[in-house]
Design a protein around this motif. Sequence first.
Motif, PDB file in Angstrom:
ATOM      1  N   ARG A 137       0.819  -1.150  -0.085  1.00  0.00           N
ATOM      2  CA  ARG A 137       0.062   0.083  -0.145  1.00  0.00           C
ATOM      3  C   ARG A 137       0.910   1.088  -0.048  1.00  0.00           C
ATOM      4  NH1 ARG A 137      -2.880  -3.400   3.485  1.00  0.00           N
ATOM      5  NH2 ARG A 137      -4.657  -4.372   2.214  1.00  0.00           N
ATOM      6  N   PRO A 144      -3.208  -3.711  -4.060  1.00  0.00           N
ATOM      7  CA  PRO A 144      -4.012  -4.008  -2.816  1.00  0.00           C
ATOM      8  C   PRO A 144      -5.183  -4.658  -3.309  1.00  0.00           C
ATOM      9  CG  PRO A 144      -2.971  -1.797  -2.735  1.00  0.00           C
ATOM     10  CD  PRO A 144      -2.909  -2.134  -4.290  1.00  0.00           C
ATOM     11  N   SER A 145      -5.756  -5.465  -2.703  1.00  0.00           N
ATOM     12  CA  SER A 145      -7.118  -5.744  -3.064  1.00  0.00           C
ATOM     13  C   SER A 145      -8.204  -4.866  -3.084  1.00  0.00           C
ATOM     14  CB  SER A 145      -7.452  -7.169  -2.073  1.00  0.00           C
ATOM     15  OG  SER A 145      -7.637  -6.654  -0.700  1.00  0.00           O
ATOM     16  N   GLU A 146      -8.110  -3.929  -2.238  1.00  0.00           N
ATOM     17  CA  GLU A 146      -9.463  -2.955  -2.339  1.00  0.00           C
ATOM     18  C   GLU A 146      -9.127  -1.929  -3.170  1.00  0.00           C
ATOM     19  OE1 GLU A 146      -7.519  -3.277   0.571  1.00  0.00           O
ATOM     20  OE2 GLU A 146      -5.841  -1.507   0.492  1.00  0.00           O
ATOM     21  N   LEU A 147      -7.966  -1.810  -3.953  1.00  0.00           N
ATOM     22  CA  LEU A 147      -8.040  -0.853  -5.052  1.00  0.00           C
ATOM     23  C   LEU A 147      -8.596  -1.301  -6.621  1.00  0.00           C
ATOM     24  CD1 LEU A 147      -4.925   1.177  -4.622  1.00  0.00           C
ATOM     25  CD2 LEU A 147      -7.225   1.976  -3.944  1.00  0.00           C
ATOM     26  N   VAL A 148      -9.139  -0.644  -7.254  1.00  0.00           N
ATOM     27  CA  VAL A 148      -9.635  -0.977  -8.531  1.00  0.00           C
ATOM     28  C   VAL A 148      -8.678  -0.660  -9.624  1.00  0.00           C
ATOM     29  CG1 VAL A 148     -11.379  -0.911 -10.310  1.00  0.00           C
ATOM     30  CG2 VAL A 148     -12.042  -0.699  -7.946  1.00  0.00           C
ATOM     31  N   ARG A 151      -4.665  -5.942 -11.603  1.00  0.00           N
ATOM     32  CA  ARG A 151      -3.758  -6.775 -10.756  1.00  0.00           C
ATOM     33  C   ARG A 151      -2.193  -6.984 -11.366  1.00  0.00           C
ATOM     34  NH1 ARG A 151      -6.251  -6.421  -6.384  1.00  0.00           N
ATOM     35  NH2 ARG A 151      -6.871  -4.666  -7.784  1.00  0.00           N
ATOM     36  N   ARG A 172      -7.314 -14.294   2.555  1.00  0.00           N
ATOM     37  CA  ARG A 172      -7.369 -12.771   2.598  1.00  0.00           C
ATOM     38  C   ARG A 172      -5.835 -12.626   2.073  1.00  0.00           C
ATOM     39  NH1 ARG A 172     -10.277 -11.553   8.720  1.00  0.00           N
ATOM     40  NH2 ARG A 172     -12.081 -12.700   8.149  1.00  0.00           N
ATOM     41  N   VAL A 173      -5.847 -11.963   0.740  1.00  0.00           N
ATOM     42  CA  VAL A 173      -4.664 -11.892   0.268  1.00  0.00           C
ATOM     43  C   VAL A 173      -3.529 -10.910   0.694  1.00  0.00           C
ATOM     44  CG1 VAL A 173      -5.526 -10.564  -1.662  1.00  0.00           C
ATOM     45  CG2 VAL A 173      -3.568 -11.978  -2.019  1.00  0.00           C
ATOM     46  N   ASP A 174      -4.247  -9.794   1.345  1.00  0.00           N
ATOM     47  CA  ASP A 174      -3.201  -8.656   1.882  1.00  0.00           C
ATOM     48  C   ASP A 174      -3.724  -8.279   3.122  1.00  0.00           C
ATOM     49  OD1 ASP A 174      -5.411  -7.557   0.850  1.00  0.00           O
ATOM     50  OD2 ASP A 174      -4.455  -6.734  -0.830  1.00  0.00           O
ATOM     51  N   GLU A 175      -4.379  -9.121   4.045  1.00  0.00           N
ATOM     52  CA  GLU A 175      -4.809  -8.826   5.349  1.00  0.00           C
ATOM     53  C   GLU A 175      -3.449  -8.438   5.997  1.00  0.00           C
ATOM     54  OE1 GLU A 175      -7.532  -7.970   6.838  1.00  0.00           O
ATOM     55  OE2 GLU A 175      -7.977  -9.368   8.756  1.00  0.00           O
TER      56      GLU A 175
ATOM     57  N   TYR B  26     -15.607  -8.661   7.784  1.00  0.00           N
ATOM     58  CA  TYR B  26     -14.572  -8.893   6.563  1.00  0.00           C
ATOM     59  C   TYR B  26     -15.573  -9.355   5.462  1.00  0.00           C
ATOM     60  CZ  TYR B  26     -10.819  -9.829   3.777  1.00  0.00           C
ATOM     61  OH  TYR B  26      -9.733  -9.905   2.614  1.00  0.00           O
ATOM     62  N   ARG B  29     -16.646  -6.251   3.929  1.00  0.00           N
ATOM     63  CA  ARG B  29     -15.439  -5.541   3.301  1.00  0.00           C
ATOM     64  C   ARG B  29     -15.483  -6.351   1.761  1.00  0.00           C
ATOM     65  NH1 ARG B  29      -9.496  -5.107   2.895  1.00  0.00           N
ATOM     66  NH2 ARG B  29      -9.491  -5.688   0.765  1.00  0.00           N
ATOM     67  N   ARG B  32     -18.038  -4.850  -0.407  1.00  0.00           N
ATOM     68  CA  ARG B  32     -17.386  -3.587  -0.936  1.00  0.00           C
ATOM     69  C   ARG B  32     -16.578  -3.801  -2.026  1.00  0.00           C
ATOM     70  NH1 ARG B  32     -12.909  -1.606  -2.205  1.00  0.00           N
ATOM     71  NH2 ARG B  32     -12.842   0.610  -1.935  1.00  0.00           N
ATOM     72  N   ASP B  33     -15.552  -4.578  -1.989  1.00  0.00           N
ATOM     73  CA  ASP B  33     -14.641  -4.853  -2.858  1.00  0.00           C
ATOM     74  C   ASP B  33     -15.420  -5.398  -4.175  1.00  0.00           C
ATOM     75  OD1 ASP B  33     -12.748  -4.234  -1.221  1.00  0.00           O
ATOM     76  OD2 ASP B  33     -11.930  -6.251  -1.026  1.00  0.00           O
ATOM     77  N   HIS B  37     -15.098  -3.053  -7.808  1.00  0.00           N
ATOM     78  CA  HIS B  37     -14.540  -3.802  -8.793  1.00  0.00           C
ATOM     79  C   HIS B  37     -15.510  -3.921 -10.139  1.00  0.00           C
ATOM     80  CE1 HIS B  37     -10.439  -4.811  -7.469  1.00  0.00           C
ATOM     81  NE2 HIS B  37     -11.141  -4.976  -6.389  1.00  0.00           N
ATOM     82  N   GLU B  43     -11.532   4.308  -9.235  1.00  0.00           N
ATOM     83  CA  GLU B  43     -10.589   5.064  -8.762  1.00  0.00           C
ATOM     84  C   GLU B  43     -10.892   6.567  -9.059  1.00  0.00           C
ATOM     85  OE1 GLU B  43      -9.205   3.999  -6.221  1.00  0.00           O
ATOM     86  OE2 GLU B  43      -9.549   1.747  -6.537  1.00  0.00           O
ATOM     87  N   ASN B 359      -7.336   3.457   1.525  1.00  0.00           N
ATOM     88  CA  ASN B 359      -7.575   2.843   0.395  1.00  0.00           C
ATOM     89  C   ASN B 359      -9.018   2.715  -0.080  1.00  0.00           C
ATOM     90  OD1 ASN B 359      -4.830   2.945  -0.804  1.00  0.00           O
ATOM     91  ND2 ASN B 359      -4.814   0.705  -0.544  1.00  0.00           N
TER      92      ASN B 359
END
Lengths: 246, 454, 192
Positions: A137, A144-148, A151, A172-175, B26, B29, B32-33, B37, B43, B359
């Motif tokens: 981040r 990061p998984s939460e950003l669009v 990849r 949880r790929v980036d917890e 979670y 969350r 939300r993801d 997407h 963004e 983020n």
Amino acid sequence: MKVGLFIPCYINAVYPQVGVASYKLLTSLGVDVDYPLNQTCCGQPMANGGFEKDATRLAEQMEDLFKRYDYVVGPSASCVVFVKEHYPTLLRKEEHACLSNRIYEICEFLHDVLKVNKLDAYFPHKVSVHNSCHGLRLLHLGSPSELVEPRRSTLKDLLSLVEGIEVFEPKRVDECCGFGGLFSIEEAATSVCMGQDKVRDHISTGAEYITGADSSCLMHMEGIIRREKLPIRTKHIVEILASQKV
Amino acid sequence: MSSHAKAAKKFIADRERTAWHDQALYFVREKRDRMAHGVPEWEALRKTASRMKKHTISNLAYYLEMFERNATANGAHVHWAKDAEEHNRIVYDIIQRHGGKHLIKSKSMLSEECGLTPYLEERGVEAVESDLGERIMQFMGTPPSHIVLPAIHVKREEVGKVFEKELHTEPGNSDPTYLTHAARKALRQNFLNADIAMTGVNFAVASSGAFVVCTNEGNADMGTSFPKVHIAIMGMEKVVPDYDALALYVRLLARSATGQPSTTYTSHYKKPVEGQEMHIVIVDNGRSDILGNPDHVNMLKCLRCGSCINTCPVYRRTGGYSYSYFIPGPIGINLGMLRSPEKYSGNVSACTLCHSCSNVCPAKIDLAEQIYKWRQQLDPLHLASSEKKFIVKGLKLVMEHPAMFYSAIKAGRLAEKMPRFVLYNSLDAWGIGRELPDFAPETFNEMWKKGEVK
Amino acid sequence: MSSRDEILARLKQNAIKPEPRPEADFQPLTFTNPVEQFQKILQVAGANSVLLEKGEDVNEIIRKTYPEAKTIASNLPGINCATVNPDLLEDPRELNGTDVAVIRGEFGVLENGMVWIKQQTRHKALFFISEALVILLNRDNLVNNMHEAYARPGFDDYGYGCFIAGPSKTADIEQALVIGAHGARSVTVILE
């Protein structure tokens, strides 16, 4: 191209083999590597704990140690990004030895500066990639998984060059693993709980090793693994990238 | 130990519940993801929304006056409250003027902030929460633990029990559908009997004088459908310039908050209906101070969607009540410090600086960066933990002197122990669930000196 | 000084450097097959949708969809299945117990399944208190996203208006989705 190797305090004291692997890897790629002696700490623990000013002297020392190199390269995403982002404030100048276009986390350096696309590496094991928060981040070693955004993963790109390896990622790929510097002590119960959850997620991939670009996260998780005698080990990514057939 | 660390330790002692709480949040969350997407321009949308907020708060007086002018022209009464006390008094005055006894409320964090419900109850006005989660919390006599999901920490069996007592539901029945419909039936009477309606405000559209309230249950609309008086309360930062700006936030809010493309009801109140009075209370209560605080002015961009809370790995494992401020998570840490560092500095430790909050924030608030800044403020404010300070000062001394650093490692290696500045209180903490790392036989520095690095 | 003036003075005193209004520099979501997308997204929102074919009677569809309904409230012309004209009721509380309300939507939004409903009856309670809601919507009145929705000419012409996306719902008990919190338990959008 002269590279100064930046070895953070806990790698110096606890994981010197990560420093050795970094040296080997870079020299094998034809880079002229030097280690300026008597490095200690970049000051991140103090600053993240709320005592940024107590890192000023350390920033000056780093500045002094690294001013004669073209690049500063270190095997710790968190330390590198701290130096990169906070030194301008600490040193009260934009121009400094560890300037953002000169300091790199080692994977970032291999991937973006040397643009490595071939490695003579062999590691016939299953590994689970630890996408550390600061690597992802702050240093943007991946998405990061939460950003669009598209990849990508610097770490996985590099691991794909290793022969014999099988690469996995936790669900949880980036917890966050819950290390967080002084957080690990100040909020010990939460830190341990997060670490236990994270280690279990890595174990559930079936991997033998957790690997990543941050020894601090790995140290925290290793502490849990050893306490609970869990069936997984930790290994810094440079050790894997520098592994060869015996 | 910080107040958060203490409370967190207690919460985590029930590991099963912690895991359940973590997973429930979670899940939100992840929803939300998926929503984010599904919007390729996400963004850019966040970026524009953030800049639009900056534009708005940099012209706050202008837009608030515009909103007031247009709302007044639409027939609404606009009030201004400097602080919580004045807000409560204005609301009570309106209620009293109409002889109101039964207030039906939709969810509002501002009313929580101002302590409105207890204020009214002391004065003989019953305030019934109509959002299901809020109603559950009202029955339980405890505050919400989350700003969007008030009862997220409560298990269905616990809801069943409290409904058994309050609504006479079947003993032992904890089916969410059954319980929700029981609440529907009971609250229907509250809706029909209410004489005053209150809602919060998600957005106030300056160019039109309209305000927007978002719910999934329809409780705001149901609530405002019968009484002769509608009181809407809003924090000053809720104003948006116009409908073009509103579009950005309506797109972001539900997707960020609960992972839905939109809330079920996005209600636009512009003119009072015939025979109804509409009051709008614009509340400052510290917001104008935030405007004057360059490090934290971005907090005024907050939509109160709660996505930073859901993504926060510390919140998920420690629950809303481990925070001493009524808003938990990254947003609450920051807003609490803006309210009173003396009262709420115990939450600043509740962050690993993972930066996931920054983020997910639909308004791109630099939440983690601001927590970092608050930590720097603790020592100057004399609020830093003395243990932590001791560790840091010890670290500083040793790290500034390489000879000391390397001899400390050597000494530690011999004694198989960390130096005292690390040991002091912190070894115990590390040792709770982790083994200490072993020092290597030689530091990298020594190896390099001896030419062993090849 | 009034609180109002005091607050405004403080805002002016603490004002930050004015930031220009940003231009949106993105292309918002659009959809190539509006009706299909709308039916899909309505389903996500928990709503039913019916495409009214030529020659079909909307009253029949309403009856078929809600065969048990006893009270059907509507003030729309042509809705002869209605049993109550809600506008003749003095007190909105009398609407309690309505099985179906039939109302008209202005336009639908493809990105989220919302339908814009302007107050069109004497009591807006009708939209929320009925057990089921039937929304009649012209299938040509579909916009891609919220930007287009709010930019529609004359949008601001309402006293009260609500975007409705499906039936009333909640997940306040353990995140379990339950339909029918306070408002309609069922929503059917009839695309004319």
